[in-house]
Scaffold this motif. Structure first.
Motif, mmCIF file in Angstrom:
data_model
loop_
_atom_site.group_PDB
_atom_site.id
_atom_site.type_symbol
_atom_site.label_atom_id
_atom_site.label_comp_id
_atom_site.label_asym_id
_atom_site.label_seq_id
_atom_site.Cartn_x
_atom_site.Cartn_y
_atom_site.Cartn_z
ATOM 1 N N ALA A 149 30.602 6.570 13.495
ATOM 2 C CA ALA A 149 31.290 6.669 14.784
ATOM 3 C C ALA A 149 32.401 7.698 14.714
ATOM 4 C CB ALA A 149 31.864 5.319 15.176
ATOM 5 N N PRO A 150 32.510 8.568 15.724
ATOM 6 C CA PRO A 150 33.624 9.527 15.747
ATOM 7 C C PRO A 150 34.945 8.793 15.883
ATOM 8 C CG PRO A 150 32.460 9.541 17.832
ATOM 9 C CD PRO A 150 31.655 8.673 16.918
ATOM 10 N N GLY A 151 35.959 9.288 15.225
ATOM 11 C CA GLY A 151 37.244 8.595 15.207
ATOM 12 C C GLY A 151 38.108 8.899 16.419
ATOM 13 N N THR A 152 39.185 8.157 16.541
ATOM 14 C CA THR A 152 40.207 8.381 17.557
ATOM 15 C C THR A 152 41.556 8.473 16.862
ATOM 16 O OG1 THR A 152 40.506 6.002 17.903
ATOM 17 C CG2 THR A 152 38.894 7.126 19.305
ATOM 18 N N ASP A 153 42.518 9.102 17.500
ATOM 19 C CA ASP A 153 43.850 9.281 16.933
ATOM 20 C C ASP A 153 44.895 8.732 17.886
ATOM 21 O OD1 ASP A 153 43.348 11.103 14.440
ATOM 22 O OD2 ASP A 153 42.221 12.072 16.067
ATOM 23 N N VAL A 154 46.028 8.348 17.313
ATOM 24 C CA VAL A 154 47.139 7.879 18.126
ATOM 25 C C VAL A 154 47.796 9.050 18.842
ATOM 26 C CG1 VAL A 154 49.381 6.738 18.115
ATOM 27 C CG2 VAL A 154 47.539 5.899 16.640
ATOM 28 N N ALA A 155 48.039 10.125 18.114
ATOM 29 C CA ALA A 155 48.671 11.307 18.708
ATOM 30 C C ALA A 155 48.283 12.538 17.921
ATOM 31 C CB ALA A 155 50.185 11.159 18.729
ATOM 32 N N ILE A 156 47.990 13.620 18.641
ATOM 33 C CA ILE A 156 47.683 14.919 18.029
ATOM 34 C C ILE A 156 48.657 15.912 18.659
ATOM 35 C CG2 ILE A 156 45.908 16.633 17.588
ATOM 36 C CD1 ILE A 156 43.816 14.486 18.199
ATOM 37 N N ALA A 157 49.739 16.185 17.966
ATOM 38 C CA ALA A 157 50.834 16.964 18.545
ATOM 39 C C ALA A 157 50.388 18.361 18.976
ATOM 40 C CB ALA A 157 51.990 17.069 17.549
ATOM 41 N N ILE A 158 49.563 19.014 18.164
ATOM 42 C CA ILE A 158 49.198 20.395 18.461
ATOM 43 C C ILE A 158 48.340 20.504 19.719
ATOM 44 C CG2 ILE A 158 47.050 20.420 17.115
ATOM 45 C CD1 ILE A 158 47.852 23.247 16.177
ATOM 46 N N GLY A 159 47.669 19.425 20.085
ATOM 47 C CA GLY A 159 46.798 19.486 21.250
ATOM 48 C C GLY A 159 47.454 19.064 22.550
ATOM 49 N N ILE A 160 48.680 18.549 22.459
ATOM 50 C CA ILE A 160 49.340 18.031 23.669
ATOM 51 C C ILE A 160 49.570 19.096 24.730
ATOM 52 C CG2 ILE A 160 51.486 17.030 24.537
ATOM 53 C CD1 ILE A 160 51.562 15.265 22.075
ATOM 54 N N PRO A 161 50.130 20.274 24.380
ATOM 55 C CA PRO A 161 50.370 21.266 25.438
ATOM 56 C C PRO A 161 49.096 21.715 26.146
ATOM 57 C CG PRO A 161 51.622 21.809 23.475
ATOM 58 C CD PRO A 161 50.677 20.723 23.086
ATOM 59 N N VAL A 162 48.017 21.917 25.368
ATOM 60 C CA VAL A 162 46.763 22.362 25.978
ATOM 61 C C VAL A 162 46.192 21.270 26.882
ATOM 62 C CG1 VAL A 162 44.420 23.147 25.532
ATOM 63 C CG2 VAL A 162 46.294 23.888 24.042
ATOM 64 N N ALA A 163 46.155 20.035 26.364
ATOM 65 C CA ALA A 163 45.614 18.933 27.156
ATOM 66 C C ALA A 163 46.493 18.647 28.371
ATOM 67 C CB ALA A 163 45.495 17.696 26.284
ATOM 68 N N LEU A 164 47.791 18.881 28.234
ATOM 69 C CA LEU A 164 48.704 18.639 29.347
ATOM 70 C C LEU A 164 48.340 19.490 30.551
ATOM 71 C CD1 LEU A 164 51.255 17.265 30.427
ATOM 72 C CD2 LEU A 164 52.589 19.126 29.415
ATOM 73 N N SER A 165 47.974 20.741 30.298
ATOM 74 C CA SER A 165 47.608 21.613 31.410
ATOM 75 C C SER A 165 46.357 21.111 32.114
ATOM 76 C CB SER A 165 47.398 23.049 30.909
ATOM 77 O OG SER A 165 46.304 23.109 30.003
ATOM 78 N N SER A 166 45.413 20.541 31.359
ATOM 79 C CA SER A 166 44.202 19.997 31.972
ATOM 80 C C SER A 166 44.506 18.735 32.770
ATOM 81 C CB SER A 166 43.163 19.683 30.886
ATOM 82 O OG SER A 166 42.753 20.853 30.221
#
Length: 533
Positions: A308-325
């Motif tokens: 099963a693919p995992g999940t994470d609590v927080a991925i700091a580097i991806g927050i700005p990119v995902a925030l725009s979406s």
């Protein structure tokens, strides 16, 4: 005669009659007032000395009561109806003297002039205020919820479970800036602006107008490109399973032609109300199907032999990119001035926009949490490509395609209405036949250009991130706050609201810059890899 002179004449007569008609009032025993004193009271409450008695003044909850919308009273209702109503006790009209009859005739003339002024306003492109709460709510949600919901699980894969907090915060920001946007329209007492570009001009002059127009039009036209890309992609996937081998670009052209039909027919935002309600229902079906299928058919059930693919609590580097979406999923600012302009009770706007944001947040959390839980880091955008093929997925893709075809004309209408207002494309100036011809030709050209851009950049995820980073974040978080502070002054807000404004600006700037860089890199990489099938 001028309307203000007519009003004063009516008021002077009514006041004179009120002083000299003691006998008539005694005969009525206080059961009902003379029609002219009633009319005088109604007019007096609407600024008698300033000659503003023909307007119903809407004072919103804006700071210092500085946002005032003035709207002519419609005939057959309100104070006019009260003033001319029949005596409830006898079922007959009260006794009216000759001069009172003249005054009543003046009122009838006044009502006719008001109706004429309203018709002129509509000829100039200003819609009638006849939309209720549900219609306004549907229009906002139809634009907001759209295709953005399909990439919320993918955004969670970029941020981890902290994306839940981002979704909630973004909803609060969307509601707050939506209220600020409408406040900016009413910054000048007794006058209402019509669009975002006019807000930009009022705040920062001509260059402010140009900058606001750039982001406004980029958002409206860019989002329409996204709709054409997504609809063409879904239709291609649906018909391919039936053995129909037609290029995706052909389907995109067909989608553009279907979108063109209502664009050519509809003239005002209020005419798209029924379309907005159907678009809202289509989005609800899509979210329900995607959520249900994610829970019923997670990755482990679809691929039992794979880990099963995992999940994470927080991925700091991806927050700005995902925030725009995620911000794109709440964007609808360009539509707000036109929706509010058609509202029967504009004072309800804060309730409309906050209710719409709350509804969208709940829907996004449903589809985002279920999709990320089911597919983890393996989830793709749009999420419908992650759920198993079958009847539910097919129904969802059909519904989202219908929603796109419905929402695209509404999005384009915001662009067309502002252009037509600026260039005075109306029946009064051009005549009905010439106005229709000009409107049809230039709208058709715009749809053709939007279709051409969609064919040139058929990368949904990358194009979505680029548009949302450049235009959506700016219109959603940055411009409403900056323009509001410029128009009202920083002293208008308490210290805690200023802190919140600062948070909104920081989030908007970070999401815009970081998201734009990442989206451009992804777009270049995918373009070099070759065009999709």
């Amino acid at each position: 005669m001028p309307v203000t002179t007519l009003i004063r004449r009516v008021l002077n007569r009514s006041n004179t009659l009120a002083d000299s008609d003691d006998v008539a009032r005694a005969q009525l025993d206080g059961a009902s007032a003379s029609p002219m004193p009633a009319a005088a009271a109604a007019f007096g409450s609407a600024d008698q000395d300033a000659g503003m008695a023909t307007t119903a003044r809407f004072v919103s909850s804006f700071p210092n009561n500085s946002g005032i919308y003035e709207e002519p009273l419609t005939s057959g209702g309100g104070d006019f109806a009260d003033a001319l109503s029949m005596d409830s006790g006898s079922g007959k009209m009260p006794v009216v003297e000759d001069e009172e009859k003249d005054a009543v005739e003046d009122l009838a003339m006044l009502e006719g002039q008001v109706a004429e002024q309203e018709q002129i306003a509509q000829d100039h492109g200003q819609p009638p205020r006849n939309a209720g709460f549900m219609r306004s709510f549907s229009s906002v949600v139809c634009i907001i919820i759209g295709t953005g919901c399909l990439q919320i699980p993918y955004a969670f894969a970029k941020t981890g479970w902290i994306g839940v907090i981002i979704v909630v915060i973004s909803a609060f920001i969307g509601g707050y800036t939506g209220v600020l946007t409408i406040r900016c329209l009413y910054y000048q007492e007794g006058r209402r602006l019509h669009s975002f570009p006019q807000i930009g001009r009022a705040a920062f002059g001509r260059y402010g107008q140009y900058a606001t127009q750039f982001f406004n039009y980029l958002y409206s036209l860019g989002t329409t490109c996204l709709y054409i890309i997504l609809a063409g992609q879904f239709i291609y996937q649906l018909v391919s399973t039936l053995g129909v081998m037609v290029s995706k670009k052909v389907w995109m052209i067909l989608v553009a032609l279907i979108i063109w039909i209502p664009v050519a027919i509809l003239k005002q935002m209020s005419e798209a109300a029924i379309m907005a309600i159907f678009g809202l229902l289509a989005s609800i079906i899509v979210i329900a199907v995607a959520t249900t299928m994610s829970i019923a058919q997670p990755y482990t059930k679809m691929h039992p032999t794979e880990p099963a693919p995992g999940t994470d609590v927080a991925i700091a580097i991806g927050i700005p990119v995902a925030l725009s979406s995620i911000v794109f999923s709440y964007s609808g600012s360009v539509v707000y001035p036109h929706v509010e302009a058609s509202m029967k009770k504009p004072k309800q706007w804060p309730n409309v926009v906050y209710t719409a944001m709350g509804f969208c947040a709940a829907a996004y959390l449903l589809i985002g949490v279920s999709g990320y839980w089911a597919y983890g880091t393996a989830v793709v955008s749009p999420v419908l490509d992650s759920i198993p093929a079958g009847a539910p997925a097919t129904i969802a893709k059909i519904m989202i395609t219908l929603h796109v075809i419905i929402a695209a004309p509404i999005m384009l209408l915001t662009f067309f209405l502002e252009v037509e207002l600026q260039w005075r494309i109306n029946a009064e100036r051009l005549g009905k036949r010439r106005e229709f011809t000009v409107r049809l030709v230039y709208r058709s050209v715009v749809v053709a250009l939007v279709c051409a851009v969609s064919l040139a950049i058929p990368y949904f995820a990358d194009f979505l991130s680029l548009i949302s980073s450049i235009a959506c974040v700016t219109m959603y978080a940055i411009l409403p706050v900056v323009c509001y502070l410029k128009l009202y002054g920083h002293k208008i807000a308490p210290w805690y609201e200023k802190i919140w404004m600062g948070v909104v600006l920081v989030i908007g700037i970070v999401a815009s810059i970081w998201g734009s860089v990442d989206a451009i890199k992804s777009l270049i990489r995918d373009t070099k890899a070759g065009a999709p099938a």
